[in-house]
Design a protein around this motif. Structure first.
Motif, mmCIF file in Angstrom:
data_model
loop_
_atom_site.group_PDB
_atom_site.id
_atom_site.type_symbol
_atom_site.label_atom_id
_atom_site.label_comp_id
_atom_site.label_asym_id
_atom_site.label_seq_id
_atom_site.Cartn_x
_atom_site.Cartn_y
_atom_site.Cartn_z
ATOM 1 N N ARG A 41 0.968 -1.162 0.076
ATOM 2 C CA ARG A 41 -0.023 0.041 -0.016
ATOM 3 C C ARG A 41 0.845 1.386 -0.066
ATOM 4 N NH1 ARG A 41 -1.749 0.312 4.997
ATOM 5 N NH2 ARG A 41 -3.303 -1.243 4.712
ATOM 6 N N SER A 76 0.838 4.045 -3.070
ATOM 7 C CA SER A 76 0.691 5.348 -2.936
ATOM 8 C C SER A 76 1.705 6.380 -3.022
ATOM 9 C CB SER A 76 0.169 5.840 -1.419
ATOM 10 O OG SER A 76 -0.138 4.604 -0.774
ATOM 11 N N SER A 91 1.268 8.667 -6.206
ATOM 12 C CA SER A 91 0.939 10.218 -5.868
ATOM 13 C C SER A 91 1.796 11.065 -6.323
ATOM 14 C CB SER A 91 0.779 10.395 -4.318
ATOM 15 O OG SER A 91 2.055 10.205 -3.808
#
Ligand code: ARG
Length: 563
Positions: free
Chosen positions: A89, A93, A97
């Motif tokens: 995760r 991310s 991002s």
């Protein structure tokens, strides 16, 4: 999330900082030994206990939980298993991002790094010997900018020396302006070769050439005009290659730029008592450092390559106030740079320690790969053209309906040349092979580009990756391995910058691509059991594509939309 750091901060080792401990933590190749491991052998010396005992003790004290789900002491190693879901995760991310800034940082804090690369010679065609410096230098340039440094690219043109007197002499005798204008550098080369032949029988040509060179030095208008024209012709030729390779420079101050800047250097050497006369020449004795003397002025008072490099280094320090000044030049010039750096150090320049010779090995062409037009010089333009041509044939065969085949072939062909030159540690000699660099299944840019096209096509079929995705309950090995390869990108960029080794990034590309393909074949993406799983896998696909795109861009390689 930096897992090594996370673990190290929870491992109090007497006499060592968390950073030092983190630097010892490795990723074992065999996942059954955990995801991270601390070998305790080095600690044994410091702590005067057996590695096994240290591992046991540290293990007992380690707070399992959170992102680390298991710690285990095995034969002097302390193995950690992480919570895969939490780790993946974090990785996704971060990559998603940051987007095209994934892997970038501001660690360089705007410090200036001068990079002397490509540095071609005027009136000579761009040959394969200048490939490595050009693509290595350009990659280092981009990598350092990506890390927040300010790169200054310098093309230290070889535009000074008696050969230009010879060229003028040759031109005046046999040159035809229109012909040369039309044919460019190769025509200059022809008259230069002829001059050498004729000079064997007519040694008086040497005097003529010397006289012309002197006129250049005195900035005689006619000679300067010719010289500038030669330069212009060469740069036009060279620019074609730079455009193909997408290489740029901030300065073209070459050797002749320093013709009026050497006087003060010689003066300073004299004042500091470093100059000595030897057989009429002015030298700096370097015997104490195990090197032959560095010649500063020849008997006739003319300067040398080294003299100009000294003036250039001083000029660059004054102009750019560099943090580091890199010279991406073949290892054959090792001694030259050691001498120049040493003399600057002896002159009391504290920044002499910031000069770095980034040496690389030779590139040759596989036997029989190409008959060269002249002698054994291999022109880079021919190599690139041939790669594009071959790429076109391969791409057309694989995908006859592909649109913009030309454009794709160009990206594939140029990429193959660059990747071929960057894939190995720079100091290694390379034998360039067309078949090898264009192998779809090999450790090549085509393989990586093809993987990108595959990832993109999956994303397109899905109508893009959903912005919100969730972690599945269990992470498959293929997913985990791919995510870890993606996660290695930022550290790899740092290491590439620190070691001046773009090959680390090239290798990461292949690693990520291989792991993606394994994931692609073993895990269903579009037909995953649930929508949630599909969305997660699409996010992983998108992160992969982002990583590969960023990595290839640093090397100067474009990614075709489709292949
Ligand atoms: N023009 C030289 C050559 O082709 C390379 C120059 C490298 N840069 C320098 N500052 N010496 O070998």
């Amino acid at each position: 999330m930096d897992y090594k750091k996370y673990i190290a901060e929870r491992l109090p080792v007497e006499g060592m900082t968390a950073e030092e401990v983190a630097s010892l933590i490795a990723c074992p190749p065999d996942p059954s030994m955990g995801d991270y491991a601390l070998p305790c052998f080095k600690l044994a010396k410091v702590l005067r206990k057996s590695p096994a005992a240290i591992a046991e003790a540290l293990c007992a004290a380690f707070p399992v939980g959170g992102v680390v789900s298991k710690a285990e002491a095995v034969n002097g190693y302390l193995n950690f298993t992480v919570d895969r879901a939490a780790m993946v995760r974090d990785i996704l991310s971060e990559a998603l991002s940051k987007g095209d800034r994934y892997g970038a940082s501001d660690a360089g804090m705007g410090r200036v790094v001068c990079i002397d690369y490509s540095s071609v010679n005027i009136a000579k065609r761009f040959h394969i010997g200048h490939l490595s410096t050009t693509v290595l230098g350009a990659a280092i340039y981009r990598i350092l900018n990506f890390l927040g440094y300010k790169s200054v690219g310098i093309n230290h043109l070889g535009d000074y020396g008696t050969q230009f007197g010879k060229l003028i002499s040759a031109y005046k005798r046999w040159g035809n302006r229109e012909e040369i204008e039309k044919q460019g550098v190769s025509a200059l080369n022809d008259i230069y070769v002829r001059w050498h032949k004729e000079a064997e029988a007519h040694p008086e040509l040497e005097d003529e050439a010397r006289a012309y060179f002197k006129k250049i030095e005195e900035k005689d208008p006619e000679c300067m005009a010719l010289f500038d024209w030669f330069k212009e012709l060469t740069m036009k030729d060279v620019q074609k290659i730079y455009d193909l390779l997408d290489v740029r420079f901030d300065s073209y101050a070459g050797e002749s730029f320093y013709s009026d800047k050497m006087g003060p250097v010689v003066e300073e050497l004299r004042e500091k008592g470093l100059l000595r006369e030897s057989q009429g020449a002015q030298i700096v004795d370097l015997e104490a450092y195990g090197m032959p003397p560095c010649i500063i002025l020849k008997k006739d008072g003319t300067s040398l390559y080294a003299t100009r490099d000294m003036a250039a280094a001083i000029y660059r320090k004054n102009t750019y106030d560099f943090y580091k000044c890199l010279y991406v030049v073949a290892y054959q010039q090792n001694l030259h740079f050691r001498q120049v750096f040493k003399v600057l150090e002896l002159m009391g320049k504290p920044w002499a320690k910031d000069l770095v010779h980034v040496a690389y090995g030779m590139v040759s062409l596989e036997e029989g790969a190409m008959s060269t037009r002249k002698g054994n010089v291999v022109f880079l333009e021919d190599v690139i053209d041939k790669c594009i041509e071959k790429a076109y044939a391969i791409v057309s065969e694989k995908n006859p309906d592909l649109e913009n085949k030309e454009e794709v072939a160009k990206k594939v062909g140029v990429g193959a040349v660059i990747f071929g030159a960057l894939y190995n540690s720079k100091i290694k000699d390379i034998v360039f092979s067309y078949d090898k660099v264009l192998n779809f299944e090999g450790e090549t840019s085509v393989y990586v580009q093809y993987t990108c096209a595959r990832a993109r096509s999956v994303l397109q079929k899905a109508g893009g990756a959903a912005a919100d995705w969730e972690m599945p309950a269990a992470i498959a090995d293929e997913e985990f391995e791919l995510a870890k390869a993606v996660a290695a990108f930022p550290d790899t960029v740092l290491a590439a910058a620190e070691k001046y080794e773009p090959c680390l990034i090239a290798r990461l590309c292949v690693d990520v691509a291989q792991k993606f393909n394994k994931f692609y074949f073993d895990c269903k993406i579009l037909s995953a059991e649930t929508d949630a799983l599909k969305n997660f896998r699409l996010a992983l696909t998108r992160a992969t594509l982002q990583t590969l795109t960023n990595a290839l861009a640093l090397l100067g390689i474009g990614v075709p939309e489709k292949m």
